[in-house]
Design an enzyme around this catalytic site. Sequence first.
Site, PDB file in Angstrom:
ATOM      1  N   HIS A   1      22.376 142.702  39.458  1.00 11.33           N
ATOM      2  CA  HIS A   1      23.603 143.461  39.259  1.00 11.33           C
ATOM      3  C   HIS A   1      23.428 144.948  39.558  1.00 11.33           C
ATOM      4  O   HIS A   1      24.406 145.689  39.566  1.00 11.33           O
ATOM      5  CB  HIS A   1      24.180 143.231  37.852  1.00 11.33           C
TER       6      HIS A   1
ATOM      7  N   SER B   1      18.561 148.342  32.906  1.00 12.10           N
ATOM      8  CA  SER B   1      18.720 147.151  33.750  1.00 12.10           C
ATOM      9  C   SER B   1      17.820 147.267  34.971  1.00 12.10           C
ATOM     10  O   SER B   1      17.837 148.276  35.684  1.00 12.10           O
ATOM     11  CB  SER B   1      20.171 147.025  34.220  1.00 12.10           C
TER      12      SER B   1
END
Length: 306
Positions: free
Chosen positions: A135, A262
Amino acid sequence: MHTPVSNVPEEEPRAPQAEESPVVQEPSEGTGQAAAGPATSDIEQVEGYQRPDGASAMTWVTPPVEPPEIGEASFGRPPPLTEIVHGPDDRVQITNTSIYPWRVHCYLQITAADNSQWRGTGWFIGPHTVATAGHVVHIKNSGVPGRDGWVKSISVMPGRNGTSLPYGSVTSTSFRSVTGWTNSGDENFDYGAIILPTDLGSTTGWFGIGIWSDSDLLKTTGNIAGYPGDKPGATLWYDARGVASVNARKVFYDIDTAGGQSGSSVYHFYNGGRYGFGVHAYGGATTNSGTRIIQPVYDNFVAWKA
Protein backbone atom coordinates in the site's frame (compact mmCIF):
# COMPACT_ATOMS: atom_id res chain seq x y z
CA MET A 1 7.72 8.15 -16.82
CA HIS A 2 7.20 5.47 -14.23
CA THR A 3 7.41 1.80 -14.95
CA PRO A 4 5.57 -0.25 -12.35
CA VAL A 5 5.43 -4.00 -12.72
CA SER A 6 2.85 -6.20 -10.99
CA ASN A 7 3.94 -9.79 -10.38
CA VAL A 8 1.67 -12.71 -9.53
CA PRO A 9 2.75 -15.17 -6.80
CA GLU A 10 3.55 -18.40 -8.59
CA GLU A 11 2.59 -20.97 -5.97
CA GLU A 12 0.53 -21.59 -2.88
CA PRO A 13 1.94 -20.37 0.46
CA ARG A 14 4.51 -22.71 1.90
CA ALA A 15 6.79 -22.35 4.91
CA PRO A 16 9.66 -24.78 5.55
CA GLN A 17 9.04 -27.62 7.98
CA ALA A 18 10.75 -27.49 11.36
CA GLU A 19 13.54 -29.84 10.31
CA GLU A 20 14.44 -27.84 7.20
CA SER A 21 17.20 -25.23 7.11
CA PRO A 22 16.04 -21.64 6.55
CA VAL A 23 16.17 -20.31 2.99
CA VAL A 24 18.05 -17.00 3.09
CA GLN A 25 19.55 -14.19 1.05
CA GLU A 26 22.54 -12.66 2.82
CA PRO A 27 22.78 -9.13 4.29
CA SER A 28 25.51 -6.56 3.64
CA GLU A 29 26.86 -3.78 5.88
CA GLY A 30 27.72 -1.59 2.86
CA THR A 31 30.62 0.84 2.50
CA GLY A 32 29.26 3.80 4.50
CA GLN A 33 30.45 4.98 7.89
CA ALA A 34 31.55 2.40 10.45
CA ALA A 35 28.89 -0.06 11.48
CA ALA A 36 27.62 -0.38 15.04
CA GLY A 37 29.35 -3.73 15.49
CA PRO A 38 28.00 -7.27 15.82
CA ALA A 39 24.91 -7.96 17.88
CA THR A 40 25.36 -9.85 21.14
CA SER A 41 21.73 -10.85 21.70
CA ASP A 42 18.41 -11.07 19.85
CA ILE A 43 17.77 -7.32 20.13
CA GLU A 44 19.73 -4.26 19.02
CA GLN A 45 22.24 -2.87 21.49
CA VAL A 46 20.65 0.54 21.93
CA GLU A 47 21.57 2.59 25.00
CA GLY A 48 18.67 2.76 27.42
CA TYR A 49 16.60 0.07 25.70
CA GLN A 50 15.47 -3.17 27.30
CA ARG A 51 12.88 -5.46 25.77
CA PRO A 52 9.76 -5.46 27.94
CA ASP A 53 8.49 -8.74 29.38
CA GLY A 54 4.89 -9.85 29.55
CA ALA A 55 1.74 -8.54 27.91
CA SER A 56 0.67 -4.93 28.08
CA ALA A 57 -2.55 -3.02 27.62
CA MET A 58 -3.36 -1.24 24.37
CA THR A 59 -3.07 2.53 24.02
CA TRP A 60 -3.79 4.69 20.99
CA VAL A 61 -1.14 6.89 19.43
CA THR A 62 -1.45 10.63 18.98
CA PRO A 63 -2.65 11.59 15.47
CA PRO A 64 0.37 11.87 13.18
CA VAL A 65 1.97 15.03 11.88
CA GLU A 66 1.76 16.06 8.24
CA PRO A 67 2.19 14.64 5.69
CA PRO A 68 -0.20 11.84 6.64
CA GLU A 69 0.78 8.18 6.81
CA ILE A 70 0.40 6.36 3.48
CA GLY A 71 -1.93 3.75 4.99
CA GLU A 72 -4.60 6.42 5.36
CA ALA A 73 -4.72 6.73 1.57
CA SER A 74 -6.05 3.17 1.20
CA PHE A 75 -7.68 2.52 4.55
CA GLY A 76 -8.86 5.94 5.71
CA ARG A 77 -8.26 7.40 9.14
CA PRO A 78 -10.87 6.10 11.56
CA PRO A 79 -10.59 7.31 15.14
CA PRO A 80 -8.59 5.78 16.74
CA LEU A 81 -5.73 5.19 14.32
CA THR A 82 -5.04 1.71 13.05
CA GLU A 83 -1.38 1.39 14.04
CA ILE A 84 -1.03 0.99 17.73
CA VAL A 85 1.25 1.34 20.74
CA HIS A 86 0.59 -1.47 23.19
CA GLY A 87 1.45 0.61 26.25
CA PRO A 88 3.51 1.54 28.03
CA ASP A 89 5.35 3.02 25.07
CA ASP A 90 8.89 1.60 25.19
CA ARG A 91 10.07 2.77 21.77
CA VAL A 92 13.50 4.40 21.78
CA GLN A 93 14.80 7.01 19.35
CA ILE A 94 17.83 6.22 17.19
CA THR A 95 19.99 9.31 16.81
CA ASN A 96 23.13 7.91 15.16
CA THR A 97 21.32 6.95 11.98
CA SER A 98 24.34 7.15 9.68
CA ILE A 99 25.76 3.79 10.83
CA TYR A 100 24.68 0.24 10.01
CA PRO A 101 22.07 -1.13 10.68
CA TRP A 102 20.13 2.12 11.07
CA ARG A 103 21.04 3.53 7.65
CA VAL A 104 19.28 0.57 6.03
CA HIS A 105 15.91 2.02 7.17
CA CYS A 106 14.52 4.71 4.87
CA TYR A 107 12.08 7.56 5.33
CA LEU A 108 9.77 7.63 2.29
CA GLN A 109 8.19 10.80 0.93
CA ILE A 110 5.43 9.64 -1.40
CA THR A 111 3.65 11.57 -4.15
CA ALA A 112 0.41 9.87 -5.16
CA ALA A 113 -1.14 9.96 -8.62
CA ASP A 114 -3.24 13.00 -7.62
CA ASN A 115 -0.09 14.79 -6.28
CA SER A 116 -1.15 14.36 -2.64
CA GLN A 117 1.79 13.87 -0.25
CA TRP A 118 2.27 10.94 2.14
CA ARG A 119 4.97 9.24 4.18
CA GLY A 120 6.09 5.71 4.95
CA THR A 121 9.09 3.50 5.71
CA GLY A 122 11.19 1.09 3.65
CA TRP A 123 14.41 -0.91 4.01
CA PHE A 124 17.18 -1.94 1.66
CA ILE A 125 17.33 -5.56 0.54
CA GLY A 126 19.91 -4.98 -2.20
CA PRO A 127 22.03 -2.30 -3.92
CA HIS A 128 19.06 -0.64 -5.64
CA THR A 129 16.00 -2.28 -4.08
CA VAL A 130 13.97 -1.06 -1.09
CA ALA A 131 11.33 -3.40 0.35
CA THR A 132 8.11 -1.87 1.66
CA ALA A 133 4.38 -2.49 1.97
CA GLY A 134 2.22 -2.87 -1.12
CA HIS A 135 0.00 0.00 0.00
CA VAL A 136 3.05 2.29 -0.02
CA VAL A 137 3.57 1.90 -3.77
CA HIS A 138 -0.03 1.26 -4.90
CA ILE A 139 -3.09 2.93 -3.34
CA LYS A 140 -6.40 1.04 -3.19
CA ASN A 141 -9.98 2.16 -2.54
CA SER A 142 -9.18 5.73 -1.47
CA GLY A 143 -12.48 7.11 -2.70
CA VAL A 144 -10.64 10.17 -4.02
CA PRO A 145 -10.79 10.73 -7.80
CA GLY A 146 -7.40 10.22 -9.44
CA ARG A 147 -5.63 8.93 -6.31
CA ASP A 148 -5.87 5.14 -6.64
CA GLY A 149 -3.22 3.08 -8.41
CA TRP A 150 0.54 3.31 -8.61
CA VAL A 151 1.98 6.31 -6.83
CA LYS A 152 3.73 8.90 -8.99
CA SER A 153 7.09 9.00 -7.20
CA ILE A 154 8.83 8.19 -3.92
CA SER A 155 11.82 10.03 -2.49
CA VAL A 156 13.94 7.55 -0.49
CA MET A 157 15.99 9.00 2.38
CA PRO A 158 18.19 6.39 4.12
CA GLY A 159 18.86 6.98 7.80
CA ARG A 160 16.98 10.28 7.89
CA ASN A 161 17.09 12.01 11.28
CA GLY A 162 14.82 15.05 11.24
CA THR A 163 16.40 17.53 8.84
CA SER A 164 19.61 15.50 8.57
CA LEU A 165 19.96 13.30 5.47
CA PRO A 166 23.27 11.44 5.92
CA TYR A 167 22.92 9.67 2.56
CA GLY A 168 20.86 12.25 0.72
CA SER A 169 17.62 11.55 -1.12
CA VAL A 170 16.99 9.51 -4.26
CA THR A 171 13.69 9.72 -6.14
CA SER A 172 12.23 6.63 -7.80
CA THR A 173 9.40 6.19 -10.28
CA SER A 174 9.75 2.42 -10.60
CA PHE A 175 7.76 0.16 -8.28
CA ARG A 176 6.81 -3.47 -7.78
CA SER A 177 3.96 -5.33 -6.08
CA VAL A 178 1.74 -8.35 -6.69
CA THR A 179 -1.75 -8.67 -8.09
CA GLY A 180 -3.07 -10.00 -4.79
CA TRP A 181 -2.60 -6.44 -3.59
CA THR A 182 -2.89 -4.28 -6.73
CA ASN A 183 -6.02 -6.02 -8.04
CA SER A 184 -7.66 -7.31 -4.87
CA GLY A 185 -6.35 -5.16 -2.01
CA ASP A 186 -5.85 -8.36 0.02
CA GLU A 187 -3.79 -7.65 3.16
CA ASN A 188 -2.21 -11.11 2.87
CA PHE A 189 -0.36 -9.84 -0.23
CA ASP A 190 0.50 -6.36 1.06
CA TYR A 191 4.14 -6.07 0.06
CA GLY A 192 6.12 -4.34 -2.66
CA ALA A 193 9.41 -2.74 -3.60
CA ILE A 194 10.95 0.49 -4.82
CA ILE A 195 13.62 0.24 -7.53
CA LEU A 196 16.19 3.03 -7.28
CA PRO A 197 18.01 4.54 -10.29
CA THR A 198 21.29 4.31 -8.31
CA ASP A 199 23.14 1.68 -6.26
CA LEU A 200 22.85 3.65 -3.01
CA GLY A 201 22.29 0.37 -1.14
CA SER A 202 25.91 -0.57 -1.80
CA THR A 203 26.83 2.31 0.50
CA THR A 204 24.12 1.89 3.14
CA GLY A 205 24.15 -1.91 3.13
CA TRP A 206 21.04 -4.03 3.34
CA PHE A 207 19.30 -6.69 5.39
CA GLY A 208 19.04 -10.30 4.34
CA ILE A 209 15.67 -11.96 3.89
CA GLY A 210 14.66 -15.47 4.77
CA ILE A 211 11.97 -18.09 5.20
CA TRP A 212 11.54 -19.70 8.61
CA SER A 213 9.13 -22.33 9.88
CA ASP A 214 6.21 -21.56 12.21
CA SER A 215 8.03 -23.11 15.15
CA ASP A 216 11.19 -21.10 14.49
CA LEU A 217 9.30 -17.82 14.21
CA LEU A 218 7.39 -18.47 17.41
CA LYS A 219 10.73 -18.62 19.23
CA THR A 220 11.95 -15.43 17.55
CA THR A 221 12.27 -11.86 18.79
CA GLY A 222 11.05 -9.39 16.18
CA ASN A 223 12.79 -6.03 15.74
CA ILE A 224 11.20 -3.02 14.02
CA ALA A 225 12.64 0.42 13.27
CA GLY A 226 10.77 3.07 11.33
CA TYR A 227 9.41 6.59 11.13
CA PRO A 228 6.29 6.93 13.33
CA GLY A 229 4.21 10.06 12.89
CA ASP A 230 3.47 10.46 16.60
CA LYS A 231 7.13 11.29 17.28
CA PRO A 232 9.15 14.39 16.24
CA GLY A 233 9.13 14.74 12.47
CA ALA A 234 11.06 12.20 10.39
CA THR A 235 12.91 10.64 13.34
CA LEU A 236 13.79 6.94 13.55
CA TRP A 237 12.43 4.83 16.44
CA TYR A 238 13.05 1.21 17.47
CA ASP A 239 11.21 -1.46 19.45
CA ALA A 240 11.39 -5.25 19.87
CA ARG A 241 9.33 -8.08 21.29
CA GLY A 242 8.69 -11.77 20.65
CA VAL A 243 6.52 -13.02 17.81
CA ALA A 244 3.05 -13.74 19.20
CA SER A 245 1.58 -15.89 16.42
CA VAL A 246 1.82 -16.70 12.73
CA ASN A 247 -0.39 -17.96 9.95
CA ALA A 248 0.29 -18.94 6.35
CA ARG A 249 0.89 -15.37 5.19
CA LYS A 250 1.16 -13.09 8.22
CA VAL A 251 3.17 -12.62 11.40
CA PHE A 252 1.74 -11.03 14.57
CA TYR A 253 3.71 -9.29 17.32
CA ASP A 254 3.25 -6.96 20.27
CA ILE A 255 5.86 -4.51 18.98
CA ASP A 256 4.89 -0.84 19.31
CA THR A 257 4.34 0.97 16.01
CA ALA A 258 2.49 4.06 14.80
CA GLY A 259 1.32 5.57 11.53
CA GLY A 260 4.31 6.19 9.26
CA GLN A 261 5.92 2.81 9.87
CA SER A 262 4.06 0.98 7.09
CA GLY A 263 6.71 -0.90 5.13
CA SER A 264 9.22 -1.33 7.98
CA SER A 265 11.28 -4.49 8.21
CA VAL A 266 10.28 -7.06 10.81
CA TYR A 267 13.67 -8.68 11.32
CA HIS A 268 15.69 -10.92 13.60
CA PHE A 269 19.24 -12.09 14.08
CA TYR A 270 20.52 -15.24 12.41
CA ASN A 271 24.15 -16.39 12.22
CA GLY A 272 25.29 -12.91 13.23
CA GLY A 273 23.31 -11.09 10.55
CA ARG A 274 20.00 -9.25 10.34
CA TYR A 275 17.28 -10.92 8.28
CA GLY A 276 13.79 -9.69 7.48
CA PHE A 277 11.02 -12.25 7.93
CA GLY A 278 8.09 -9.85 7.52
CA VAL A 279 7.00 -6.43 6.22
CA HIS A 280 5.11 -4.36 8.79
CA ALA A 281 1.72 -3.17 7.54
CA TYR A 282 -1.11 -3.24 10.12
CA GLY A 283 -2.14 -2.53 13.69
CA GLY A 284 -4.54 -4.40 15.95
CA ALA A 285 -6.13 -4.31 19.38
CA THR A 286 -3.79 -6.92 20.86
CA THR A 287 -1.05 -7.35 18.24
CA ASN A 288 0.29 -5.51 15.21
CA SER A 289 1.10 -7.49 12.07
CA GLY A 290 3.05 -7.74 8.86
CA THR A 291 3.18 -9.68 5.62
CA ARG A 292 5.18 -12.86 6.21
CA ILE A 293 8.09 -13.71 3.91
CA ILE A 294 7.18 -17.12 2.52
CA GLN A 295 8.42 -18.75 -0.68
CA PRO A 296 6.47 -16.65 -3.24
CA VAL A 297 7.27 -13.44 -1.36
CA TYR A 298 10.93 -14.44 -1.08
CA ASP A 299 11.07 -15.32 -4.78
CA ASN A 300 9.62 -11.95 -5.78
CA PHE A 301 12.00 -10.01 -3.55
CA VAL A 302 14.96 -11.94 -5.02
CA ALA A 303 13.71 -11.17 -8.54
CA TRP A 304 13.22 -7.49 -7.68
CA LYS A 305 16.81 -7.35 -6.42
CA ALA A 306 18.13 -8.55 -9.77
